[in-house]
Scaffold this motif. Structure first.
Motif, short mmCIF file in Angstrom:
data_model
loop_
_atom_site.label_atom_id
_atom_site.label_comp_id
_atom_site.label_asym_id
_atom_site.label_seq_id
_atom_site.Cartn_x
_atom_site.Cartn_y
_atom_site.Cartn_z
N ILE A 90 -6.79 -9.46 -78.05
CA ILE A 90 -7.27 -10.86 -78.08
C ILE A 90 -8.75 -10.87 -77.72
O ILE A 90 -9.14 -10.36 -76.67
CB ILE A 90 -6.45 -11.71 -77.08
N ASP A 91 -9.55 -11.44 -78.60
CA ASP A 91 -10.98 -11.59 -78.33
C ASP A 91 -11.13 -12.62 -77.20
O ASP A 91 -10.82 -13.81 -77.38
CB ASP A 91 -11.69 -12.07 -79.60
N THR A 92 -11.62 -12.14 -76.07
CA THR A 92 -11.71 -12.97 -74.86
C THR A 92 -12.37 -14.33 -75.10
O THR A 92 -11.90 -15.36 -74.62
CB THR A 92 -12.50 -12.22 -73.76
N LEU A 93 -13.46 -14.32 -75.86
CA LEU A 93 -14.23 -15.56 -76.04
C LEU A 93 -13.62 -16.51 -77.07
O LEU A 93 -14.05 -17.65 -77.18
CB LEU A 93 -15.68 -15.23 -76.43
N ARG A 94 -12.60 -16.02 -77.81
CA ARG A 94 -11.94 -16.90 -78.77
C ARG A 94 -10.68 -17.55 -78.19
O ARG A 94 -10.06 -18.40 -78.81
CB ARG A 94 -11.57 -16.12 -80.05
N ALA A 95 -10.29 -17.11 -77.00
CA ALA A 95 -9.14 -17.74 -76.33
C ALA A 95 -9.63 -19.01 -75.64
O ALA A 95 -10.70 -19.01 -75.04
CB ALA A 95 -8.55 -16.77 -75.31
N TYR A 96 -8.86 -20.08 -75.76
CA TYR A 96 -9.25 -21.33 -75.09
C TYR A 96 -8.00 -21.94 -74.44
O TYR A 96 -6.88 -21.64 -74.82
CB TYR A 96 -9.94 -22.31 -76.05
N MET A 97 -8.23 -22.77 -73.43
CA MET A 97 -7.15 -23.10 -72.50
C MET A 97 -6.82 -24.57 -72.41
O MET A 97 -7.71 -25.42 -72.50
CB MET A 97 -7.53 -22.60 -71.11
N ASN A 98 -5.55 -24.82 -72.21
CA ASN A 98 -5.08 -26.16 -71.85
C ASN A 98 -4.64 -26.07 -70.39
O ASN A 98 -3.63 -25.43 -70.08
CB ASN A 98 -3.91 -26.56 -72.76
#
Length: 301
Positions: free
Chosen positions: A32-40
């Motif tokens: 998983i590309d760290t900077l492409r993960a986004y959070m709820n």
């Protein structure tokens, strides 16, 4: 197990080897590309989304977070932790180790050997700061630097004053360290997994250079470490709270001195030099330690 590998680049040696080692042992490995993960961020159901879909069903996460993305990377890892996913290294431990000054203060409090280190803010205090670390020659380090970048050896007090003033003028946080001449431009990288040093190598700076980083053209060779060096590396990783760490040690006239504790140590140099399956040992450690965690987490539901 379904294991996430947080990495900006799936082609990097360390990422590739971890994926290979995990796949060989029957795990589902997802980079998983760290900077492409986004959070709820929600208390009832914390989530991470990736490329438009929620990430689900992961048992463990291996963080390979580069120094330049520490803040965001730790936030993503923390979100995985909130979702009950077992981290190879915890977000709080990674953040702790990335702050060079804080990590040295913690190591010092626990009585580990360190080079004499000074830290100041005002240019007025530079002469005393130089005196504090036993004068020149001395080493100046930018707190946020990695792979030997932002590390300067000053041969004289005059040169040291000029360099420190320049860094302060640029609003760069720096620390000043005594130069350990007897180390001869070499350090020892101890690779700690759990409570063992599973591999170690000597890194020697190239002629005319004092930084032994392999990225700076240093060379690596096998080395037999002493029981004291082994214990120092294990204790340093433990103080940082890291399950997997690269601990860099200098040999000095008064015993082993800890230079740095790295939370995402590269695998290429250590595997090539020692011939050990370091990636496999990391996956094995993950298997052993994530199982009780998974049992506890499921019990909570």
């Amino acid at each position: 197990m379904k294991i996430a590998v947080l990495s900006r680049n799936p082609r990097l040696y360390s990422t590739r080897r971890l994926v290979e080692a995990g796949t060989e042992r029957g795990h589902e490995m997802v980079v998983i590309d760290t900077l492409r993960a986004y959070m709820n961020i929600a208390s009832h159901k914390p989530q991470i989304h990736y490329r438009g879909k929620p990430l689900e069903g992961f048992d463990a996460v291996i963080p390979r977070i580069g120094a330049s993305v520490t803040f965001y990377g730790c936030a993503v890892l923390r979100q995985f932790e909130m979702m009950g996913v077992f981290p190879l290294n915890e977000s709080v431990a990674i953040a702790r180790s990335r702050d060079k000054l804080r990590s040295l203060q913690l190591l010092s409090r626990r009585g580990l050997g360190l080079p004499v280190t000074g830290f100041a803010h005002s240019p007025d205090d530079i002469p005393d700061l130089i005196e504090m670390v036993n004068g020149a020659p001395l080493v100046i380090k930018v707190l946020e630097g990695t792979q030997g970048i932002g590390v300067v050896l000053c041969e004289t007090a005059t040169a040291a004053e000029s360099v420190i003033e320049a860094f302060m003028g640029l609003k760069q946080n720096i620390m000043v360290q005594e130069y350990i001449k007897e180390a001869g431009g070499a350090d020892i990288r101890c690779f700690v997994v759990g409570d063992k040093v599973i591999a170690s190598m000597k890194r020697q700076a190239k002629p005319g250079e004092f930084r032994s980083n392999l990225h700076r053209g240093g060379s690596a060779s096998l080395i037999k470490i002493t029981p004291q060096e082994r214990m120092t590396a294990i204790r340093a990783a433990k103080v940082m709270g890291l399950s997997v760490a690269g601990v860099d040690i200098l040999r000095s006239n008064h015993g082993p001195l800890v230079l740095e504790v790295n939370s995402s140590p590269g695998l290429e140099g250590i595997e090539t030099t020692t011939g050990k399956d370091v990636a496999g040992i990391i996956i094995e450690h993950l298997e052993k330690n994530s199982t009780p965690h998974m049992t506890r987490t499921k019990g909570k539901g």
